[in-house]
Design an enzyme around this catalytic site. Structure first.
Site, PDB file in Angstrom:
ATOM      1  CB  SER A 138       0.718 -20.054 -21.509  1.00  0.00           C
ATOM      2  OG  SER A 138       0.335 -18.848 -20.883  1.00  0.00           O
ATOM      3  CG  ASP A 149      -0.056 -10.588 -18.938  1.00  0.00           C
ATOM      4  OD1 ASP A 149      -0.079  -9.624 -19.723  1.00  0.00           O
ATOM      5  OD2 ASP A 149      -0.556 -11.693 -19.206  1.00  0.00           O
ATOM      6  NE  ARG A 156      -3.175 -10.057 -19.074  1.00  0.00           N
ATOM      7  CZ  ARG A 156      -3.948 -11.086 -19.348  1.00  0.00           C
ATOM      8  NH1 ARG A 156      -5.263 -10.909 -19.436  1.00  0.00           N
ATOM      9  NH2 ARG A 156      -3.447 -12.279 -19.538  1.00  0.00           N
ATOM     10  CG  ASP A 166      -0.366 -20.308 -14.311  1.00  0.00           C
ATOM     11  OD1 ASP A 166       0.024 -21.481 -14.226  1.00  0.00           O
ATOM     12  OD2 ASP A 166       0.115 -19.494 -15.112  1.00  0.00           O
TER      13      ASP A 166
END
Length: 405
Positions: A175, A123, A94, A14
């Site tokens: 992922s 996220d 995060r 990504d």
């Protein structure tokens, strides 16, 4: 002068795709920032990949110690587990990653921060809540909510079109997210909950159960005020202890979770989580709390743990409630000091012993042998008073029956 954008960069498909897309779409000067929270070998070759993809530079900042001390340990002390299974590995990282992105946006004079989270995922919420809490003036760019790319296959095609080498193949394009606490896996066959995960192909921190040793292993842990400080009698930093415990737990198949979870955005998703060291620490910490916390505190703390986990999962780390819950948790941990011994065997964590100078377990009271601190006769009056509401209700029912009501 070209405007600058800070890209949360992992080097995966990504973010590799996002670099040329940002340049082509906005003519931004792309500064890739990789926040090291214990990814390990994933950082190898990252600078070459970022620059060859079109980034003006790559910044790597190691915040693993901060991640363990200021995020993992508070969650451990809170016993925070999302939906009874997930130890919040990605969720806890995060807010810290976003905090570092804000730092470099200010240092570099950037106008925006870009992340590669999808429009269906958690996220995006976690990144953007933190950015909003720390730097509300910054623009946020989320390509997956804007561009025409609809799948990981499309992203690979985009990279090929722009002559950029992609870091994986379609057949292995899970992922994934890794840090010192855990590794998560989503995508491919995992999207069908009726299919068994291909663990031998999938797992990277943990040995599949059928390949684990046939002998158990003993682990001794020492805690001071809820924080693990020694492993097998050796004092270690948080990073060292968790890293070593990952290796030990990993070879015994500890901490693999298959979870269909409720995402923040309202849908369910399936993920496989590997948390070998963290699972051992949570088990040991809980056993020590059973010994050191009184009934009321332990009971209320269980309720608080659910809320703490929800806040962490939702990306609401920098909120007054999370800070208040942490203050409460820290108060409860003042007596959570002692040693715990567990036995590891084929995915199981088996308690073998616990000791604490603050133990509330009193053998003289708990023993079947009558002691001076507890008289068996006292129980009769207690039971009478404790059960009085039940007797009153029963007497009322009998009275009404006698009257034919």
């Amino acid at each position: 002068m070209r405007k600058k954008v800070i890209l949360a960069y992992s080097g995966g498909l990504d973010t590799t795709t996002i670099i040329p897309w940002l340049k082509n779409t906005y003519d931004y000067d792309v500064i890739a920032v990789c926040v090291d929270v214990g990814q390990g070998t994933e950082l190898e070759g990252l600078e070459e990949r970022a620059l060859s993809s079109g980034a003006s530079k790559l910044i790597i900042e190691d915040v693993t110690d901060e991640f363990v001390e200021d995020f993992v340990w508070p969650a451990l002390k809170a016993d925070a587990v999302y939906e009874k299974k997930y130890l919040l590995g990605t969720s806890l990282a995060r807010p810290l990653i976003a905090k570092v992105l804000v730092k470099y946006a200010e240092l570099e004079g950037a106008d925006a921060i870009c992340h590669g989270a999808t429009g269906k995922g958690n996220d995006q919420v976690r990144f953007e809540l933190t950015i909003g809490a720390l730097a509300p003036q910054l623009k946020i760019i989320a390509p997956w909510r804007i561009w025409d790319i609809k799948s990981r296959e499309d992203a690979m095609d985009y990279c090929i079109l722009h002559d950029i080498k992609v870091p994986m193949t379609v057949s292995n394009s899970y992922s994934r997210d890794k840090n010192i606490l855990h590794m998560s896996h989503e995508g491919l066959e995992l999207e069908d909950p009726s299919l068994e995960p291909q663990y031998k192909k999938l797992l990277q921190m943990t040995t599949p159960i059928e390949d684990t040793p046939d002998e158990f292993e003993i682990v001794d842990l020492e805690f001071i005020e809820g924080i693990p400080t020694k492993l097998n009698g050796i004092a270690m930093s948080g990073r060292e202890l968790l890293s070593e415990l990952n290796i030990i737990g990993g070879r015994h198949g500890i901490g693999v979770v298959d979870l269909i979870e409720n995402r923040i955005v309202g849908m369910k998703s399936r993920g496989i989580y590997e948390t070998p060291g963290g699972s051992i620490l949570y088990k040991a910490h809980e056993e020590l709390e059973h010994m050191c916390l009184d009934r009321q505190t332990f009971g209320f703390k269980q309720q608080a743990a659910v809320k703490f986990a929800e806040l962490a999962y939702n990306g609401e780390w920098y909120t007054p409630l999370r800070e208040a819950l942490t203050a409460f948790v820290n108060e409860t941990q003042k007596t959570v000091t002692g040693t715990v011994q567990v036995k590891l065997y084929k995915g199981n964590i088996i308690l073998t012993g616990v000791a604490s100078p603050y133990s509330l377990y009193n053998a003289e009271i708990a023993s079947f042998t009558t002691g001076d601190l507890y008289d068996h006769k006292d129980a009769e009056g207690f039971i009478h008073l404790f059960g009085l509401p039940l007797k009153v209700r029963a007497l009322m029912r009998l009275s009404r029956e006698e009257k034919g009501e």
